[in-house]
Design an enzyme around this catalytic site. Structure first.
Site, PDB file in Angstrom:
ATOM      1  N   TYR A 179      44.975  87.809   1.672  1.00  0.00           N
ATOM      2  CA  TYR A 179      44.499  88.658   3.306  1.00  0.00           C
ATOM      3  C   TYR A 179      45.574  89.468   3.266  1.00  0.00           C
ATOM      4  O   TYR A 179      46.381  88.747   3.648  1.00  0.00           O
ATOM      5  CB  TYR A 179      44.212  87.297   3.873  1.00  0.00           C
ATOM      6  CG  TYR A 179      42.608  87.127   3.979  1.00  0.00           C
ATOM      7  CD1 TYR A 179      41.712  86.702   2.766  1.00  0.00           C
ATOM      8  CD2 TYR A 179      42.388  85.655   4.814  1.00  0.00           C
ATOM      9  CE1 TYR A 179      40.250  86.258   3.370  1.00  0.00           C
ATOM     10  CE2 TYR A 179      41.447  84.911   4.411  1.00  0.00           C
ATOM     11  CZ  TYR A 179      40.676  85.684   3.432  1.00  0.00           C
ATOM     12  OH  TYR A 179      39.363  84.666   3.991  1.00  0.00           O
TER      13      TYR A 179
ATOM     14  N   ALA B 164      28.796  89.997  14.054  1.00  0.00           N
ATOM     15  CA  ALA B 164      27.306  90.232  15.380  1.00  0.00           C
ATOM     16  C   ALA B 164      26.514  89.697  16.572  1.00  0.00           C
ATOM     17  O   ALA B 164      25.801  89.820  17.239  1.00  0.00           O
ATOM     18  CB  ALA B 164      26.465  90.749  14.420  1.00  0.00           C
TER      19      ALA B 164
HETATM   20  N1  NAP Z   1      36.310  81.699   2.155  1.00  0.00           N
HETATM   21  C1  NAP Z   1      35.944  83.114   2.015  1.00  0.00           C
HETATM   22  O1  NAP Z   1      35.151  83.273   1.151  1.00  0.00           O
HETATM   23  C2  NAP Z   1      35.651  83.997   2.707  1.00  0.00           C
HETATM   24  C3  NAP Z   1      35.049  85.050   3.174  1.00  0.00           C
HETATM   25  C4  NAP Z   1      35.221  85.645   5.184  1.00  0.00           C
HETATM   26  C5  NAP Z   1      35.906  84.849   6.240  1.00  0.00           C
HETATM   27  N2  NAP Z   1      36.290  84.257   5.439  1.00  0.00           N
HETATM   28  C6  NAP Z   1      37.433  83.360   6.548  1.00  0.00           C
HETATM   29  O2  NAP Z   1      36.528  82.808   7.757  1.00  0.00           O
HETATM   30  C7  NAP Z   1      37.407  83.811   9.217  1.00  0.00           C
HETATM   31  C8  NAP Z   1      35.688  84.570  10.268  1.00  0.00           C
HETATM   32  O3  NAP Z   1      35.079  85.404   9.319  1.00  0.00           O
HETATM   33  P1  NAP Z   1      35.193  87.395   9.409  1.00  0.00           P
HETATM   34  O4  NAP Z   1      35.902  87.368  10.605  1.00  0.00           O
HETATM   35  O5  NAP Z   1      34.566  87.611   8.805  1.00  0.00           O
HETATM   36  O6  NAP Z   1      33.881  86.791  10.961  1.00  0.00           O
HETATM   37  P2  NAP Z   1      33.465  86.627  12.259  1.00  0.00           P
HETATM   38  O7  NAP Z   1      33.913  85.408  12.213  1.00  0.00           O
HETATM   39  O8  NAP Z   1      32.254  86.108  12.153  1.00  0.00           O
HETATM   40  O9  NAP Z   1      33.895  87.674  13.203  1.00  0.00           O
HETATM   41  C9  NAP Z   1      34.905  87.735  13.528  1.00  0.00           C
HETATM   42  C10 NAP Z   1      35.065  89.354  14.185  1.00  0.00           C
HETATM   43  O10 NAP Z   1      33.882  89.116  15.409  1.00  0.00           O
HETATM   44  C11 NAP Z   1      35.150  89.885  16.730  1.00  0.00           C
HETATM   45  N3  NAP Z   1      35.080  88.987  17.271  1.00  0.00           N
HETATM   46  C12 NAP Z   1      35.701  87.851  17.134  1.00  0.00           C
HETATM   47  N4  NAP Z   1      35.437  87.265  18.301  1.00  0.00           N
HETATM   48  C13 NAP Z   1      34.617  88.092  19.551  1.00  0.00           C
HETATM   49  C14 NAP Z   1      34.632  87.546  20.639  1.00  0.00           C
HETATM   50  N5  NAP Z   1      35.288  86.575  21.595  1.00  0.00           N
HETATM   51  N6  NAP Z   1      34.853  88.284  21.386  1.00  0.00           N
HETATM   52  C15 NAP Z   1      34.296  90.004  20.813  1.00  0.00           C
HETATM   53  N7  NAP Z   1      34.381  89.874  19.492  1.00  0.00           N
HETATM   54  C16 NAP Z   1      34.698  89.004  18.744  1.00  0.00           C
HETATM   55  C17 NAP Z   1      36.274  90.427  15.942  1.00  0.00           C
HETATM   56  O11 NAP Z   1      36.013  91.721  15.334  1.00  0.00           O
HETATM   57  P3  NAP Z   1      35.776  93.242  16.119  1.00  0.00           P
HETATM   58  O12 NAP Z   1      36.767  93.156  17.614  1.00  0.00           O
HETATM   59  O13 NAP Z   1      36.089  94.185  15.624  1.00  0.00           O
HETATM   60  O14 NAP Z   1      34.236  93.152  16.368  1.00  0.00           O
HETATM   61  C18 NAP Z   1      36.305  89.879  15.188  1.00  0.00           C
HETATM   62  O15 NAP Z   1      37.307  89.966  13.731  1.00  0.00           O
HETATM   63  C19 NAP Z   1      38.051  84.655   8.151  1.00  0.00           C
HETATM   64  O16 NAP Z   1      39.304  85.471   9.459  1.00  0.00           O
HETATM   65  C20 NAP Z   1      38.621  84.102   7.262  1.00  0.00           C
HETATM   66  O17 NAP Z   1      39.629  83.194   7.881  1.00  0.00           O
HETATM   67  C21 NAP Z   1      36.788  83.436   4.681  1.00  0.00           C
END
Ligand code: NAP
Length: 325
Positions: free
Chosen positions: A63, A211
Site C-alpha cells: 500500500y 457504494a
Molecule cells: N487483501 C486484499 O486483497 C485487499 C483488497 C482491497 C482492500 N483491502 C483492505 O480492505 C480495506 C477496505 O477496503 P476498501 O477501502 O477498498 O473498500 P471499502 O472499505 O468498501 O470502502 C472504503 C471507501 O469508502 C468511502 N467511505 C468509507 N467510510 C465512509 C463513510 N462512513 N461515509 C462515506 N464514505 C465512506 C471512502 O472513500 P471515498 O471517500 O473516496 O468515497 C473509503 O476510502 C483496505 O483499506 C485494505 O486494508 C484488502
C-alpha cells in the site's frame, strides 16, 4: 457482541471492527483509488477509531509502496493499536523473500513484532507449504504474534491451516472480499471452512468501495479510477447498489444509524471482522458507530435476503493451488 474478540485461535484480541489503511500515506498510484486529504485527516481517522472502540488497523507492504505502513507506524507509537500487515509474493519473489520483507515492514512500522502477518495473495509460483513454514519461523522468532492469509480459497486455506497446525501455529485469519454486495464467501466454501477450522474472516471492501454508503448515484458518479477498477461503479451496478441502500432505509431509520453502519453491523453480527477504509475522522467515527448498532435476528435475515442475488465483481481471482517455488 463483545467489545473484543480473539482472531481465530491466536492470542490476539481486538475490536470486532477494524480500519483498512490502504489509502493512507503519501499519495501513490498503488493507493488504488485516491489517497486521503493528508496527514491531519489520517491522524483524525486514527484517533476517532480508537475513541470509537476500533483498535484493529490493516495495512500491507504494497500500500503506497510502504507509505501506508510508515504512516500507521508513526501514528501507532505508544497506542494500544493492533496492527495487521501483509507480505506480497510478487514476481520474482519466492517464499525465501519473506523474512527480509518482514524485517522491512517491521522497520516501517517502527516495531520489533507485528500482531498479525498475512500473505496478501496466493500465487501459482510460490508454494503455500513453504510460505506457511516461513510464517511459522517468524512466529518462533517472535517477530509475529499471529498469522493469516488473504484471498485464499477454501482448498488453499485448508492446506495453509494443515501446514501451520503441524508447526503448532493456528491460522488466525483469512482476509477476503465480503460485503452485502459481494457474497461469494457464502457459496465458495470459505465461510463454512472458516467456521469449521476456527479461522476469523477479515472482510475487505465491506462498503463495496463506498457504494454501500449510498453516496454515489448515476447522477453523482465516483472518480474515474474507481469506475475503471471495478464493475461496482458501472451505471447499472450503481443503480442496483442504490436500490439496496434504499431498501435498508427502514432498518437504518429504526436504529438511527447510517447505511454504512448497518452494512458493517450485518457482517459483525456474523462474527466476521470488517475492515472498512476511512479517509478522515468523520468517516472513521461514523464507521465505528457500527459497534453500537444492534440488529435483531429478523433484521439480519431481512438484510441477507435483500442482496443475495448479487454476483458481480469478478476481481480478484484466486489462482490455482501450486507447489512450485
Ligand atoms: N487483501 C486484499 O486483497 C485487499 C483488497 C482491497 C482492500 N483491502 C483492505 O480492505 C480495506 C477496505 O477496503 P476498501 O477501502 O477498498 O473498500 P471499502 O472499505 O468498501 O470502502 C472504503 C471507501 O469508502 C468511502 N467511505 C468509507 N467510510 C465512509 C463513510 N462512513 N461515509 C462515506 N464514505 C465512506 C471512502 O472513500 P471515498 O471517500 O473516496 O468515497 C473509503 O476510502 C483496505 O483499506 C485494505 O486494508 C484488502
Amino acid at each position: 457482541m463483545a467489545d473484543s474478540l480473539r482472531l481465530g485461535k491466536s492470542a490476539i484480541q481486538c475490536s470486532p471492527l477494524g480500519l483498512g489503511a490502504m489509502t493512507w500515506g503519501e499519495k501513490a498510484w498503488s493507493t488504488a483509488y485516491g489517497g486521503t486529504g493528508g496527514r491531519a485527516d489520517e491522524e483524525a481517522a486514527f484517533k476517532a477509531s480508537l475513541k470509537g472502540g476500533v483498535n484493529l488497523f490493516d495495512t500491507a507492504e504494497m500500500y503506497g509502496s510502504g507509505n501506508s505502513e510508515r504512516r500507521l507506524g508513526q501514528l501507532a507509537q505508544g497506542s494500544k493499536a493492533v496492527i495487521a500487515t501483509k507480505f506480497m509474493p510478487r514476481p520474482p519473489r519466492t517464499s525465501g523473500a519473506l523474512p527480509k520483507a518482514l524485517d522491512a515492514s517491521l522497520k516501517r512500522l517502527q516495531t520489533d513484532s507485528v500482531d498479525l502477518y498475512q500473505i496478501h495473495f496466493p500465487v501459482p509460483w510460490v508454494s503455500i507449504p513453504k510460505l506457511m513454514h516461513r510464517l511459522a519461523d517468524a512466529v518462533e522468532a517472535r517477530k509475529v504474534r499471529a498469522v493469516g492469509v488473504s484471498n485464499y480459497s477454501e482448498v488453499q486455506m485448508r492446506q495453509a491451516h494443515a501446514v501451520l497446525e503441524s508447526r503448532g501455529v493456528p491460522l488466525a485469519t483469512n482476509q477476503v472480499q465480503y460485503s452485502l454486495l459481494y457474497r461469494k464467501p457464502e457459496s465458495d466454501g470459505v465461510l463454512d471452512a472458516c467456521k469449521e477450522l476456527g479461522v476469523t474472516i477479515l472482510a475487505y471492501m465491506p462498503l463495496a468501495m463506498g457504494a454501500l454508503t449510498g453516496k454515489y448515484a448515476i447522477a453523482k458518479p465516483t472518480d474515474r479510477m474507481r469506475t475503471r477498477m471495478t464493475p461496482t461503479f458501472n451505471p447499472a451496478e450503481v443503480k442496483s447498489a442504490a436500490l439496496v441502500t434504499e431498501s435498508l432505509a427502514r432498518i437504518v431509520k429504526t436504529h438511527d444509524a447510517t447505511a454504512s453502519q448497518v452494512a458493517l453491523r450485518w457482517l459483525i453480527q456474523q462474527g466476521v471482522v470488517p475492515i472498512p477504509g476511512a479517509k478522515d475522522g468523520e468517516q472513521a467515527k461514523q464507521n465505528a458507530g457500527a459497534l453500537k448498532v444492534k440488529l435483531s435476528v429478523t433484521e439480519l435475515a431481512e438484510i441477507s435476503a435483500l442482496a443475495s442475488d448479487w454476483k458481480h465483481i469478478k476481481w480478484p481471482r484466486a489462482p490455482r493451488l501450486s507447489d512450485r517455488d
